[in-house]
Scaffold this motif. Sequence first.
Motif, PDB file in Angstrom:
ATOM      1  N   PRO A  85       0.821  -1.214   0.000  1.00  0.00           N
ATOM      2  CA  PRO A  85       0.000   0.000   0.000  1.00  0.00           C
ATOM      3  C   PRO A  85       0.850   1.258   0.000  1.00  0.00           C
ATOM      4  CG  PRO A  85       0.028  -0.980   2.183  1.00  0.00           C
ATOM      5  CD  PRO A  85       0.761  -1.928   1.265  1.00  0.00           C
ATOM      6  N   ARG A  86       0.279   2.317  -0.544  1.00  0.00           N
ATOM      7  CA  ARG A  86       0.920   3.627  -0.473  1.00  0.00           C
ATOM      8  C   ARG A  86       0.803   4.126   0.958  1.00  0.00           C
ATOM      9  NH1 ARG A  86      -1.937   7.061  -5.127  1.00  0.00           N
ATOM     10  NH2 ARG A  86      -0.515   8.639  -4.365  1.00  0.00           N
ATOM     11  N   SER A  87       1.646   5.066   1.311  1.00  0.00           N
ATOM     12  CA  SER A  87       1.548   5.630   2.655  1.00  0.00           C
ATOM     13  C   SER A  87       0.260   6.428   2.780  1.00  0.00           C
ATOM     14  CB  SER A  87       2.747   6.533   2.939  1.00  0.00           C
ATOM     15  OG  SER A  87       2.625   7.754   2.228  1.00  0.00           O
ATOM     16  N   VAL A  88      -0.210   6.567   4.007  1.00  0.00           N
ATOM     17  CA  VAL A  88      -1.416   7.344   4.260  1.00  0.00           C
ATOM     18  C   VAL A  88      -1.216   8.779   3.780  1.00  0.00           C
ATOM     19  CG1 VAL A  88      -2.873   8.313   6.077  1.00  0.00           C
ATOM     20  CG2 VAL A  88      -2.229   5.909   6.154  1.00  0.00           C
ATOM     21  N   ALA A  94      -2.667  12.875  -2.518  1.00  0.00           N
ATOM     22  CA  ALA A  94      -3.117  12.619  -3.896  1.00  0.00           C
ATOM     23  C   ALA A  94      -4.622  12.829  -4.033  1.00  0.00           C
ATOM     24  CB  ALA A  94      -2.737  11.195  -4.318  1.00  0.00           C
ATOM     25  N   THR A  95      -5.377  12.439  -3.019  1.00  0.00           N
ATOM     26  CA  THR A  95      -6.818  12.654  -3.041  1.00  0.00           C
ATOM     27  C   THR A  95      -7.134  14.145  -3.035  1.00  0.00           C
ATOM     28  OG1 THR A  95      -7.200  10.557  -1.900  1.00  0.00           O
ATOM     29  CG2 THR A  95      -8.996  12.184  -1.839  1.00  0.00           C
ATOM     30  N   GLY A  96      -6.458  14.892  -2.173  1.00  0.00           N
ATOM     31  CA  GLY A  96      -6.662  16.338  -2.121  1.00  0.00           C
ATOM     32  C   GLY A  96      -6.315  17.007  -3.436  1.00  0.00           C
ATOM     33  N   GLU A  97      -5.204  16.607  -4.041  1.00  0.00           N
ATOM     34  CA  GLU A  97      -4.796  17.171  -5.337  1.00  0.00           C
ATOM     35  C   GLU A  97      -5.833  16.860  -6.407  1.00  0.00           C
ATOM     36  OE1 GLU A  97      -0.994  15.319  -5.692  1.00  0.00           O
ATOM     37  OE2 GLU A  97      -0.046  16.725  -4.298  1.00  0.00           O
ATOM     38  N   SER A  98      -6.344  15.652  -6.400  1.00  0.00           N
ATOM     39  CA  SER A  98      -7.358  15.249  -7.372  1.00  0.00           C
ATOM     40  C   SER A  98      -8.627  16.073  -7.214  1.00  0.00           C
ATOM     41  CB  SER A  98      -7.666  13.762  -7.212  1.00  0.00           C
ATOM     42  OG  SER A  98      -8.714  13.371  -8.054  1.00  0.00           O
TER      43      SER A  98
END
Length: 110
Positions: A85-88, A94-98
């Motif tokens: 898994p990616r780090s938290v 990445a979610t915020g950027e998206s």
Amino acid sequence: MTSPHAAGQRYLAAAGQPVTLPQIATVLRDRLGDGAARVARTEAPDWLVRTAARFVPALRELSGLLGRPKTVDNTKAITQLGWRPRSVADTVAATGESLLRLNPAAAVDR
């Protein structure tokens, strides 16, 4: 999910470690710079959110997330599939950027 071990199985694709809303806010402020201008800097006590949830429908869903962070176990995906898994922090950023790419106006403090 091309591994033969995956056939007919279900796997939890989660980082595995619990993360709180204040931790998410910290990551967003650290990683998004001006894009995190509207991220809260203060934390409302659980009792206040639960009380407000009686009158604000949008808070009702959040009230179930209060208290001790929920834990999950991703051992099966890691051991059977070799998944990492990616780090938290990377996932939250990445979610915020998206989300900012989808709605850049959301970053503007009104």
